[in-house]
Scaffold this active site. Structure first.
Site, PDB file in Angstrom:
ATOM      1  CG  ASP A 166      -1.950   1.088   1.211  1.00 18.60           C
ATOM      2  OD1 ASP A 166      -1.926   1.937   0.298  1.00 18.60           O
ATOM      3  OD2 ASP A 166      -2.802   1.096   2.119  1.00 18.60           O
TER       4      ASP A 166
ATOM      5  CG  HIS B 195      -1.561   5.254   2.781  1.00 16.37           C
ATOM      6  ND1 HIS B 195      -1.946   5.871   3.952  1.00 16.37           N
ATOM      7  CD2 HIS B 195      -1.984   3.971   2.899  1.00 16.37           C
ATOM      8  CE1 HIS B 195      -2.560   5.004   4.742  1.00 16.37           C
ATOM      9  NE2 HIS B 195      -2.590   3.845   4.122  1.00 16.37           N
TER      10      HIS B 195
ATOM     11  CD  GLU C  72      -4.772  -0.469  -0.659  1.00 18.64           C
ATOM     12  OE1 GLU C  72      -5.342   0.333   0.102  1.00 18.64           O
ATOM     13  OE2 GLU C  72      -4.632  -1.684  -0.384  1.00 18.64           O
TER      14      GLU C  72
ATOM     15  CD  GLU D 252      -7.177   3.701   0.895  1.00 19.97           C
ATOM     16  OE1 GLU D 252      -7.126   4.315   1.974  1.00 19.97           O
ATOM     17  OE2 GLU D 252      -6.414   2.776   0.587  1.00 19.97           O
TER      18      GLU D 252
ATOM     19  CG  ASP E 287     -14.021   1.912   3.503  1.00 22.39           C
ATOM     20  OD1 ASP E 287     -15.059   1.706   4.157  1.00 22.39           O
ATOM     21  OD2 ASP E 287     -12.891   1.936   4.024  1.00 22.39           O
TER      22      ASP E 287
ATOM     23  CG  HIS F   9      -9.986   0.671   2.219  1.00 26.12           C
ATOM     24  ND1 HIS F   9     -10.478   1.612   3.107  1.00 26.12           N
ATOM     25  CD2 HIS F   9      -8.636   0.712   2.355  1.00 26.12           C
ATOM     26  CE1 HIS F   9      -9.482   2.194   3.730  1.00 26.12           C
ATOM     27  NE2 HIS F   9      -8.350   1.654   3.307  1.00 26.12           N
TER      28      HIS F   9
END
Length: 381
Positions: free
Chosen positions: A183, A185, A209, A235, A257, A284
């Site tokens: 991930d 971010h 991700e 997400e 999500d 997510h």
């Protein structure tokens, strides 16, 4: 049956729970939250209550349409997260009223168990390798790890190689049958992603991700075409219209999500859209037990569901953890990297209302950390 009351609870570590009561005594639970903006979302739920109290809770689609389209200003994470929590709770009520799990109302289950993954921490190769081995020993067959901390817009060769070394350490420790997702971010620019992803390819990551922030979604296709690694994102996309911008770009995995993207109703639609593009679903969910329960209901009804994130032991969970607000904790009993299909009505969990009320007396004011680069400028968290 009519809705009589909506009550929100801010509970540790950083969650917001919603309880919807009805005049027939059936109660539904949802989890409306934007991490770091829990109070704001709770206020949005309170505003939605002006419309919802007195309504039939079983008219779920009607309420979703009114809540999302019934005002002049639409969309955004706060409103869509408030709607998501309400939607989860209404499906919970519907399932309980009919005595069936929500997935039965979505067409029935398409699998008997759902693969799950866990999170690991650690900044150095040896630390992440040990953490991954610990998760493997617990029975998980996949983990997700952060790609790295704050990055310059185009960082050094050393920074890129450090990311690759951490992933390689996990791969070497856990072997080729263990999946490693990474991930980022949204911490990389397009240029930095093109520099880093080729270095990760020898480790064959499960997926990468959110290499880019959602504002750069129009560039995700260039990232996809530059690497053999499956790319996941979503997400911070909050509707099927947001996902429409990325599904045709070649992403491999959509990650809506359930507590942000309009709840069960909208994520089920996103899953179906994704299937038309040969894109897998991996909701997510670094959140609480209600969000996980809602995610699993969609997973068990979605043919393209790949794997489910869950937050047990995640580094955010300080003070409380995933199972602390459940009466029956065995519903999330993970075995051999899977969770079994829940069979209880509604979301399939029984929330410990007394524990929630006690925790809400303390509440929380969790805020997103602020990352800065070595020159003092703001970096993506």
């Amino acid at each position: 049956m009519l809705i009589t009351r909506l009550t929100t609870y801010l509970v540790a570590p950083r969650w917001c729970f919603l309880r919807i009561d009805t005049d027939e005594g059936i109660t539904g639970w949802g989890e409306p939250i934007v991490e770091g903006r829990a109070h704001t979302v709770a206020t949005a739920v309170d505003e939605l209550a002006d419309y919802l109290v007195g309504q039939d809770p079983l008219r779920i689609e009607e309420h979703w349409q009114v809540m999302t389209k019934g005002t002049f200003y639409r969309g955004g994470p706060v409103l869509s997260s408030a709607v998501a929590g309400v939607d989860q709770a209404l499906w919970d009520i519907a399932g309980k009223a009919l005595g069936v799990p929500v997935y039965q109302l979505l067409g029935g289950h398409v699998r008997d168990r759902m693969r799950v993954y866990g999170w690991i921490g650690g900044d150095r190769p040896a630390e992440v390798a040990d953490a991954a081995l610990n998760m493997k020993a617990q029975g998980f067959t996949a983990i997700k790890m952060n790609g790295g901390g704050e990055l310059r817009r185009i960082d050094t060769a050393g920074a890129a190689e450090s990311i690759a070394a951490r992933v390689a350490a996990v791969r070497a420790a856990c072997g080729p049958e263990f999946d490693v997702a990474i991930d980022f971010h949204g911490r990389m620019t397009v240029a930095m992603a093109r520099r880093v992803l080729p270095l990760l390819e020898p480790s064959l990551p499960f997926f990468v991700e959110e290499p880019l922030v959602p504002e750069m979604s129009e560039h995700i296709g260039s990232i996809v075409s530059s690497t053999s690694i499956p790319i996941a994102t979503g997400e911070r996309l909050f509707s099927r219209w947001d996902f429409k911008r990325v599904l045709d770009k070649g992403i491999a995995i959509a990650q809506p999500d359930l507590s942000h993207a309009g709840g069960i109703s909208e994520v089920r639609r996103i899953a179906s859209m994704a299937e038309a593009y040969d894109v897998s679903l991996a909701p997510h969910c670094p959140l609480g037990p209600i969000a996980l329960a809602a995610s699993l209901q969609v997973d068990f009804a979605s043919p393209n569901a790949l794997i489910q994130e869950q937050s047990l032991g995640i580094h955010y969970n300080e003070g409380s953890d995933l199972l602390d607000y459940l009466v029956d904790k065995s519903v999330f009993g993970f075995a051999d990297g899977y969770v079994r299909r829940p069979t209880g009505p509604g979301l399939g969990i029984e929330v410990d209302a007394a524990a929630v009320e006690r925790a809400a007396e303390v509440g929380h004011r969790w805020r997103t950390p602020t990352f800065r680069r070595d020159d003092g400028s703001l970096a993506e968290w």
